[in-house]
Design a protein around this motif. Sequence first.
Motif, PDB file in Angstrom:
ATOM      1  N   THR A   1     -47.091  22.591 -25.038  1.00  0.00           N
ATOM      2  CA  THR A   1     -47.205  21.660 -26.112  1.00  0.00           C
ATOM      3  C   THR A   1     -45.868  21.542 -26.874  1.00  0.00           C
ATOM      4  OG1 THR A   1     -48.072  23.401 -27.422  1.00  0.00           O
ATOM      5  CG2 THR A   1     -49.635  21.799 -26.318  1.00  0.00           C
ATOM      6  N   GLY A   2     -44.996  23.048 -26.833  1.00  0.00           N
ATOM      7  CA  GLY A   2     -44.016  23.117 -27.630  1.00  0.00           C
ATOM      8  C   GLY A   2     -43.067  24.181 -27.054  1.00  0.00           C
ATOM      9  N   TYR A   3     -41.868  24.186 -27.579  1.00  0.00           N
ATOM     10  CA  TYR A   3     -40.758  25.038 -26.926  1.00  0.00           C
ATOM     11  C   TYR A   3     -40.008  25.633 -28.161  1.00  0.00           C
ATOM     12  CZ  TYR A   3     -37.075  27.301 -23.884  1.00  0.00           C
ATOM     13  OH  TYR A   3     -36.383  28.310 -23.546  1.00  0.00           O
ATOM     14  N   LEU A   4     -40.306  26.741 -28.891  1.00  0.00           N
ATOM     15  CA  LEU A   4     -39.125  27.064 -30.178  1.00  0.00           C
ATOM     16  C   LEU A   4     -38.158  28.099 -29.582  1.00  0.00           C
ATOM     17  CD1 LEU A   4     -39.264  27.000 -33.086  1.00  0.00           C
ATOM     18  CD2 LEU A   4     -40.730  29.172 -32.839  1.00  0.00           C
ATOM     19  N   SER A   5     -36.902  27.443 -30.079  1.00  0.00           N
ATOM     20  CA  SER A   5     -35.801  28.670 -29.931  1.00  0.00           C
ATOM     21  C   SER A   5     -34.895  28.421 -31.268  1.00  0.00           C
ATOM     22  CB  SER A   5     -34.877  27.943 -28.866  1.00  0.00           C
ATOM     23  OG  SER A   5     -34.531  26.856 -28.935  1.00  0.00           O
ATOM     24  N   VAL A   6     -34.169  29.750 -31.120  1.00  0.00           N
ATOM     25  CA  VAL A   6     -33.270  29.982 -32.419  1.00  0.00           C
ATOM     26  C   VAL A   6     -32.088  30.329 -31.881  1.00  0.00           C
ATOM     27  CG1 VAL A   6     -34.135  32.263 -32.837  1.00  0.00           C
ATOM     28  CG2 VAL A   6     -33.228  30.918 -34.648  1.00  0.00           C
ATOM     29  N   ASN A   7     -30.946  29.852 -32.414  1.00  0.00           N
ATOM     30  CA  ASN A   7     -29.604  30.566 -32.205  1.00  0.00           C
ATOM     31  C   ASN A   7     -29.595  31.769 -32.642  1.00  0.00           C
ATOM     32  OD1 ASN A   7     -26.760  31.090 -32.110  1.00  0.00           O
ATOM     33  ND2 ASN A   7     -26.266  29.084 -32.023  1.00  0.00           N
ATOM     34  N   ALA A   8     -29.379  32.855 -31.853  1.00  0.00           N
ATOM     35  CA  ALA A   8     -29.288  34.244 -32.070  1.00  0.00           C
ATOM     36  C   ALA A   8     -27.919  34.861 -32.275  1.00  0.00           C
ATOM     37  CB  ALA A   8     -30.274  34.988 -31.202  1.00  0.00           C
ATOM     38  N   ASP A   9     -26.992  34.151 -32.110  1.00  0.00           N
ATOM     39  CA  ASP A   9     -25.661  34.882 -31.925  1.00  0.00           C
ATOM     40  C   ASP A   9     -25.058  34.584 -33.196  1.00  0.00           C
ATOM     41  OD1 ASP A   9     -23.186  35.599 -31.161  1.00  0.00           O
ATOM     42  OD2 ASP A   9     -22.916  34.438 -29.559  1.00  0.00           O
ATOM     43  N   ALA A  10     -24.694  35.543 -33.749  1.00  0.00           N
ATOM     44  CA  ALA A  10     -24.235  35.392 -35.338  1.00  0.00           C
ATOM     45  C   ALA A  10     -22.436  35.496 -35.314  1.00  0.00           C
ATOM     46  CB  ALA A  10     -24.487  36.801 -35.988  1.00  0.00           C
ATOM     47  N   GLY A  11     -21.871  35.988 -34.067  1.00  0.00           N
ATOM     48  CA  GLY A  11     -20.557  36.318 -34.084  1.00  0.00           C
ATOM     49  C   GLY A  11     -19.800  35.097 -33.580  1.00  0.00           C
ATOM     50  N   THR A  12     -19.969  33.810 -33.483  1.00  0.00           N
ATOM     51  CA  THR A  12     -19.390  32.831 -32.738  1.00  0.00           C
ATOM     52  C   THR A  12     -18.578  31.898 -33.564  1.00  0.00           C
ATOM     53  OG1 THR A  12     -21.155  31.521 -32.364  1.00  0.00           O
ATOM     54  CG2 THR A  12     -20.827  32.927 -30.714  1.00  0.00           C
ATOM     55  N   GLY A  13     -18.612  32.141 -34.618  1.00  0.00           N
ATOM     56  CA  GLY A  13     -17.824  31.201 -35.833  1.00  0.00           C
ATOM     57  C   GLY A  13     -16.418  31.543 -35.985  1.00  0.00           C
ATOM     58  N   ALA A  14     -15.726  30.870 -36.714  1.00  0.00           N
ATOM     59  CA  ALA A  14     -14.253  30.914 -36.866  1.00  0.00           C
ATOM     60  C   ALA A  14     -13.835  32.399 -37.563  1.00  0.00           C
ATOM     61  CB  ALA A  14     -13.636  29.415 -37.347  1.00  0.00           C
ATOM     62  N   ASP A  15     -12.765  32.833 -37.144  1.00  0.00           N
ATOM     63  CA  ASP A  15     -12.056  33.953 -38.007  1.00  0.00           C
ATOM     64  C   ASP A  15     -13.210  35.151 -38.034  1.00  0.00           C
ATOM     65  OD1 ASP A  15      -9.917  32.146 -38.084  1.00  0.00           O
ATOM     66  OD2 ASP A  15     -10.599  31.541 -39.871  1.00  0.00           O
ATOM     67  N   GLY A  16     -13.902  35.255 -36.868  1.00  0.00           N
ATOM     68  CA  GLY A  16     -14.750  36.207 -37.186  1.00  0.00           C
ATOM     69  C   GLY A  16     -15.982  36.056 -37.874  1.00  0.00           C
ATOM     70  N   GLU A  17     -16.157  35.084 -38.533  1.00  0.00           N
ATOM     71  CA  GLU A  17     -17.287  34.983 -39.735  1.00  0.00           C
ATOM     72  C   GLU A  17     -18.532  34.348 -38.961  1.00  0.00           C
ATOM     73  OE1 GLU A  17     -15.967  31.789 -42.218  1.00  0.00           O
ATOM     74  OE2 GLU A  17     -14.374  33.010 -43.075  1.00  0.00           O
ATOM     75  N   ILE A  18     -19.949  34.482 -39.685  1.00  0.00           N
ATOM     76  CA  ILE A  18     -20.911  34.038 -39.211  1.00  0.00           C
ATOM     77  C   ILE A  18     -21.043  32.741 -38.820  1.00  0.00           C
ATOM     78  CG2 ILE A  18     -23.290  34.032 -39.499  1.00  0.00           C
ATOM     79  CD1 ILE A  18     -23.091  36.113 -41.688  1.00  0.00           C
ATOM     80  N   SER A  19     -21.333  32.595 -37.421  1.00  0.00           N
ATOM     81  CA  SER A  19     -21.364  31.153 -36.944  1.00  0.00           C
ATOM     82  C   SER A  19     -22.492  30.420 -37.782  1.00  0.00           C
ATOM     83  CB  SER A  19     -22.049  31.034 -35.370  1.00  0.00           C
ATOM     84  OG  SER A  19     -22.261  29.745 -35.200  1.00  0.00           O
ATOM     85  N   GLU A  20     -22.192  29.127 -38.136  1.00  0.00           N
ATOM     86  CA  GLU A  20     -23.019  28.307 -38.884  1.00  0.00           C
ATOM     87  C   GLU A  20     -24.073  27.843 -38.057  1.00  0.00           C
ATOM     88  OE1 GLU A  20     -20.876  24.739 -39.811  1.00  0.00           O
ATOM     89  OE2 GLU A  20     -19.319  25.709 -41.331  1.00  0.00           O
TER      90      GLU A  20
END
Length: 948
Positions: free
Chosen positions: A724-743
């Motif tokens: 009935t449903g499929y839940l996912s969450v972006n688990a990668d914190a390190g793909t943002g610009a200049d080493g910052e947390i990804s939005e």
Amino acid sequence: MVLFLIFAGLFTDYLWFDQLGFAEVLTTQWLASAAMFAVGFLGMALPLFISIDVAYRWRPVYAKLNAQLDRYQQVVEPLRRAASFGVPIVFGFFAGVSAANQWPTVLLWMNGGSFGEVDPQFGLDVSFFVFALPFLRGLVGFASAVVLISLVAAVATSYLYGAIRVAGREVRISRTARIQFAVTAALYLVIQGVSLWLDQYSTLTRQGELITGATYADANGTIPAQQILAGAAIVVAILFVITAIIGRWRLPIVGTAGLLVASLIIGQGYPALIQTFQATPNESAYEAPFIERNIEATRSAYGVADVQEETYAVTTEPEQGALSDDAETTASIRIIDPAQVTDAFGQLQQFRQYYGFPQYLDVDRYEIDGQMQDTVIGLRDIDMGSVSGSWVNQSIVYTHGYGVVAAYGNQRATNGQPVFLESGIPVSGALGEYEPRVYFGETSPEYSIVGGGENLEFDYPGSEDGEEDSYYTYTGEGGPKLDNIFKRALYALKYQSTDLLVSEYVNDDSQILYDRDPAERVQKVAPYLTLDSDPYPAVVNGRIQWIIDAYTVSDNYPYSHIESLSERIADTYTPSPTLPLDDINYIRNSVKATVDAYSGEVTLFAWDDQDPVLEAWQSIFPTSLTPMSEMTAELLDHVRYPADLFKVQRAVLGTYHVTSPGTWYEGNDAWISPAEPTQSGDNVPQQPPYYLSMQVPGTEEANFSLYSTFIPRATGANTRNVLTGYLSVNADAGTGADGEISEEYGRFSLLTVPGDETVPAPAQVQNNFNADRTVSTELNLLRQGDTEVISGNLLTLPIGGGFLYVQPVYVQSTGQSAYPVLQRVLVSFGDQIAFEDTLDAALDVIFGGDSGANAGDDDVPTVDPETGEPADPGTEPTQPESDSLQQALADAQEALTARQEALTQGDWAAYGVADEQLQDAIERALVAGGDIPGGEPATPEEDAPAGE
């Protein structure tokens, strides 16, 4: 001796905290506990002493006592002075111990700030319910107990010394006793009035039959009733004060009886009438505003307020080339199950019996040749169960584990073994140079003495070509120094070991390492945090770092649904933990903690600096937290969305993905997480969420994600195993610009399957695998002889316009040193099933021979286990041309049929011949399938089939 034992425990604790740089945490706890003990002790002992003393001092001097009381006085009088002090001291001690345990509640009340949100019933900031209300209720409860015990003590003392006399049906009370009793009773009723007033606020955090929080009957019946009863209690208290003045008991007695009757009629009966005659007959309409409050508060408290459903126009018919847009996802499909390859890691990379790997390995990602690669990773930690029991071996020699072992998540060798990207002793591979020694791990010794002598600590074994074992001397700062006899004596007492005092291996340069489990270290320096159940290692900036997620939780968020944290965390791989606060209705991943595996250094990064609960604790322990901005880019690359938090959130979204009060009330769109599909029977645990790199529909690129599926919530025969449903969450914190947390980090995607589509859920897919004639025949053949078949994790991926299921299939012999090898891959899409040697081949079967998934082939590149070199892309495992897999399977089926017929007819000679033919066919099938490349042994140490 008792005092010295207490001192030894306290001083060694201080040494441990001070060495870590968290002495303030310990001293703050000590000071807060001591202050609360003093408050509790004095708060109970002083009123009780005063009550007893007043009753005795103002006793009737010439009261005529009966013979029985006179004898009691004679017995008590010699002990009176000791009792007048001893009784308050004893009660005060227990009250102090109880109060000392409440230091977190008091400090949170003193330091708690605003949530910036108000409750919909009273218009109070949420902080009142989270910080102030628990403290106020605890204070009122304590005061109530003090006054009640003081009143009982006063009555007992007055009766013993004649201030209360009973003559038949007449009770005479002296004037001073009357005043004391009346004033004390008045004070008790005032406290009860305050308690009733606070009870109205508690309705917003109370779990009811329908929702957590005030319902229609509560808002219109219970809350007004509690306000009325609070006022009535104050009125009765005034009547007791009047009695103290005029000496008549009739008014307070009547008032007390009236209060009891009013509590039944107004407090119980009136809300029940509203519920029965108004709310229940019109529940859907009357409760709708309160259900809406519950929905909004629950989604906010669990951090899922922004999750929105997206309809996934799913198809169940595979089309040729349908995976062309999902090549990045198919390239990353993890076919190595971290729960099944521990034994393979052990047999191939353990090297000695005193090393070991955790029962379940971890999934992480590393940049390899410019590409992010999902990996299965584990530490080669020390296993003290295999070390001889001498104190020197246990405490001086075997002190640490050695190195990281990591394998590609989407590759296997041609013989089914994992393909290692980091392995060996000394360590080598794609992770570069780093400090490999593991002094702080999940199976480290209870304590070790290190750094006190040259090359006393076993480092790693020599190679088989005659190289000697390597020894090492610890150079870090991982524990308190044993630089004098006094410290050594304290630790000898702590661990009941005279060797610590007399051993020549312990000197002024020695350090003692203890409390070495990473989670235990974090929990000690941050007792206010609830830790994730799965600490995981990562190679960061040339060090092995344990990364541990930590949460702030509360059970006092108004209107938020209460969940059992231990029940939600428990799944196939995680037993139900014992937690200090289990029933919660607020949670935040407020802290990311790291523990250096070499030095034991603990760092607490304030991950969610907007969390009011964390802000309160930061005010209490101002030096213990490190700003998130100090996390390095390389560390951020390995920070992931925590699984335990995700489990709680998926449980909440199973019900609270519905935001319409009417639909929520009907309950016909409630979901649950499916049970583990590879298990059967009663009490099957829920399927865990899985980390995968994939591109979720609606996103622009593939990301390291955490996902889970939903099926309809039902029981018994009504259960439907459809998705009935499929839940996912972006688990990668390190793909943002200049080493910052990804939005994108922490962004949820909730795909819902249209009601007119029937997509099989994991349990149904597993049943389809088991029931498929071709699959079951081949599995039965693989089970013949001394082998067993193990089903790996069943993964679900939203690709190709539908849902693709992938399951690795392992084969393991029954030998003593056996381990599972990846033999085949099961794939399902809609009603189509493929069971092939490689993932790429299975996808080609499902999607018509041109899946567009070349990059996703688990054998691209395959790796030859003997040479370590990549094989040609797309090649099948080497096998003799004259003996194909199909022919071997056909021969095996023919032999199996012949053997069964011989068994039925009792022809044992024919049975023996057929059995030999069956064994021969199975061996040829294994060779042809790639388990034994070219028929040669694949293990490096002995001539045995692969997997032994």
